[in-house]
Design an enzyme around this catalytic site. Structure first.
Site, PDB file in Angstrom:
ATOM      1  N   HIS A 281       0.685  -1.142  -0.153  1.00 25.86           N
ATOM      2  CA  HIS A 281      -0.082  -0.046   0.041  1.00 25.86           C
ATOM      3  C   HIS A 281       1.046   1.264  -0.122  1.00 25.86           C
ATOM      4  CE1 HIS A 281      -2.924   2.779   1.396  1.00 25.86           C
ATOM      5  NE2 HIS A 281      -3.854   2.178   1.429  1.00 25.86           N
ATOM      6  N   ARG A 304      -7.015  10.254   0.075  1.00 31.04           N
ATOM      7  CA  ARG A 304      -6.824  10.913  -1.220  1.00 31.04           C
ATOM      8  C   ARG A 304      -8.080  10.699  -2.054  1.00 31.04           C
ATOM      9  NH1 ARG A 304      -3.658   6.288  -3.164  1.00 31.04           N
ATOM     10  NH2 ARG A 304      -3.392   5.527  -1.071  1.00 31.04           N
TER      11      ARG A 304
HETATM   12  C1  SIN Z   1      -8.136  -1.547   1.670  1.00 25.68           C
HETATM   13  O1  SIN Z   1      -6.958  -1.989   1.909  1.00 25.68           O
HETATM   14  O2  SIN Z   1      -8.985  -1.980   1.072  1.00 25.68           O
HETATM   15  C2  SIN Z   1      -8.292   0.027   2.151  1.00 25.68           C
HETATM   16  C3  SIN Z   1      -7.270   0.469   2.793  1.00 25.68           C
HETATM   17  C4  SIN Z   1      -7.231   1.904   3.326  1.00 25.68           C
HETATM   18  O3  SIN Z   1      -8.021   2.264   3.688  1.00 25.68           O
HETATM   19  O4  SIN Z   1      -6.428   2.438   2.478  1.00 25.68           O
END
Ligand code: SIN
Ligand code: FAD
Length: 507
Positions: A281, A304
């Protein structure tokens, strides 16, 4: 080992108390089964309770109420397959039974998404009225509540409250499953778990310094159909992660440290697939008071989606902030990397929110501010290069033109105007860096949430009798890159299927 009780009295056994487990428990109990949920941690909720952006649904009443009228399960399906990348180019293999049927799993996920949202909202009573756009989605379809409680906590506590009202449901915490029992024909019959006593619960200190209690452990055997909802291995830095993705060593993680459960399942023949597909991420917060911690609090993607932008160490935008996660993470990792300290690989990127994005994410920002991860600054106090970037971006948003440079198509709630008029306005800034977040790989499964193994002739994949799985422990559904918001969704969709199927088998 305890003697197996007669079939008629066997409970459904659920390993792991995250969202997939809770959804399964709810359906199994509703179908009349006794449910034993085994959780290795001292509290239920797993990673699910930390989920911060929300859960996807296409064609929901909440989208319509927000003016999003053009979403369909087909659009969601196409987004999912585009995001999944090269892993979906194996149709021939699926037809011969040599691979899982990825496309039909995605069909089930996306076609069931609206009903998953409505189940949570109408039957469980979770607020999911706010909808945001996350990276890689064609439209806004990630649902969360309007209040301060993040979506993961709202969903988990809502389900737990419902389950606590059911006498058929029994939750065992500090109960770690160590073995899966199989009979002579390879059918799963139950599990063995280690129950820690109160004094020895994971994460608890002994009661008094001079009176340390020996952790008491008891081995228990339980018999019945088994559903594995034990999560992924993004927190297993020195185990599964080191084995399948040694190149990620040193990247921090959003997951708490815990061993992945996949070895246990492979031990009874479960096929493991896509184990090297690990999601990085792009935005974990770097806590200024503990910068080199290997564990990071996630900077939710919806920050974002609701308007936040990303800036390089030089104060410039460098990517479409709503691109897919893999693309943004790669862009960040292409920026100059400050010297590695204490073996932690991290970058120096700023997440900046304007007053519009601040208002839209106020519930989350309260927590991040409390943790010291973001701070408010007047525009006039920002670095001159950052002021210039903010002005250019504000000018772009105000003009209604396309973002020709990076291709961002939606700007969330950004409302800051360009130029001198914005200098007294407050923005919110925090340092972010890529983090290991989610594991797309896991045990092979099918649309009935049955765990699959390779047939003894080495050919097709066939169900392991007595064993189901749902949630992050499964593999293949997301290919090489999961869309944000689709993990909570898979937990609900396939967790519920697993609960119903196992309850039927328990009869
Ligand atoms: C996710 O992992 O689906 C969302 C995580 C986030 O809040 O960026
Ligand atoms: P988990 O919730 O991780 O639960 C698994 C449980 O199994 C754990 O409690 C674990 O202790 C237990 N367990 C493991 N092994 C054993 C064993 N041997 N015996 C007994 N118990 C065991 N996804 C989204 O879709 N939207 C989001 O907004 C979102 N935000 C996220 C934010 C953060 C910070 C993180 C870390 C993830 C986020 N994700 C999000 C991803 C998503 O939360 C997880 O992928 C998902 O919740 C996994 O659910 P699960 O039920 O499969 O596993």
């Amino acid at each position: 080992m305890a003697t197996a009780p007669p079939d008629a009295s066997r409970p459904v056994i659920i390993v792991g108390s995250g969202l997939a487990g809770l959804a399964a428990a709810h359906e199994a109990a509703k179908a009349g089964a006794t449910v034993h949920m085994l959780e290795r941690g001292p509290k239920p909720g797993g990673n699910s309770i930390k989920a911060s952006s929300g859960i996807n649904g296409a064609g929901t009443q909440f989208q319509r109420a927000s003016g999003i009228l053009n979403d369909t399960s087909d659009l969601f399906r196409n987004d999912t397959i585009r995001s999944a990348g090269f892993r979906f180019q194996t149709r021939k293999e699926a037809a011969t039974g040599n691979d899982i049927d990825r496309e039909s799993l995605v069909d089930t996920l996306t076609k069931s998404s609206a009903s998953a949202i409505h189940w949570l909202a109408d039957e469980i009573g979770v607020d999911l009225t706010v909808v945001a756009a996350l990276g890689g989605h064609s439209v806004a379809r990630t649902h969360r509540g309007a209040g301060k409680t993040p979506p993961g906590a709202a969903i988990v506590t809502g389900l737990l409250q419902k389950l606590e009202q059911r006498p058929e449901f029994k939750l065992h915490t500090s109960a770690r499953v160590t073995q899966i029992h199989v009979d002579g024909e390879g059918r799963v019959r139950g599990v063995r778990y280690v129950q820690k006593s109160e004094g020895g619960r994971e994460g608890q200190q002994p009661r008094r310094e001079n009176q340390e209690e020996e952790p008491k452990e008891e081995q228990v055997d339980l018999y019945g159909p088994v559903i594995f909802t034990a999560g992924g291995f993004a927190g297993d830095a020195h185990g599964q992660l080191a084995r399948y993705r040694p190149d990620l060593a040193g990247l921090p993680s959003t997951n708490e440290a815990r061993p992945g459960p996949h070895g246990l399942m492979a031990g009874v023949g479960a096929e493991l697939i896509d184990m090297d597909s690990v999601q990085v991420h792009p935005t974990g917060f770097v806590d200024p008071s503990d910068a080199n911690s290997p564990y990071k609090i996630l900077a939710a993607e919806m920050l974002r989606g609701e308007g936040g932008i990303l800036l390089s160490p030089q104060g410039r935008r460098f990517v479409n902030e709503l691109e897919r996660r893999d693309v943004i993470s790669e862009a960040i990792m292409g920026l100059p990397q400050p010297a590695t300290e204490q073996g932690i690989k991290q970058w120096d990127v700023t997440l900046l929110l304007d007053p519009g994005a601040i208002d839209a994410t106020a519930g989350h920002l309260g927590f991040y501010t409390f943790k010291g991860l973001v701070e408010k600054k007047k525009v006039k106090d920002l670095d001159p290069a950052v002021i210039e970037t903010v002005d250019r971006y504000a000018e772009l948003v105000a003009s209604g033109r396309d973002d020709d440079e990076f291709g961002r198509r939606t700007f969330g709630h950004w409302r800051l105007v360009p130029g001198e008029a914005n200098r007294e306005e407050e923005v919110c800034v925090g340092r972010v860096t890529p983090v290991v977040h989610f594991t797309m790989g896991g045990v092979a499964f099918d649309n009935k949430a049955r765990v699959l193994r390779r047939a003894s002739d080495g050919g097709a994949l066939v169900p392991v009798s007595g064993l189901w799985a749902a949630g992050e422990v499964t593999g293949g559904l997301h290919g090489d890159n999961r869309l944000g918001g689709s993990s909570l969704l898979e937990c609900v969709v396939f967790g519920r299927v697993a609960g119903r199927e196992a309850a039927e088998a328990a009869k």
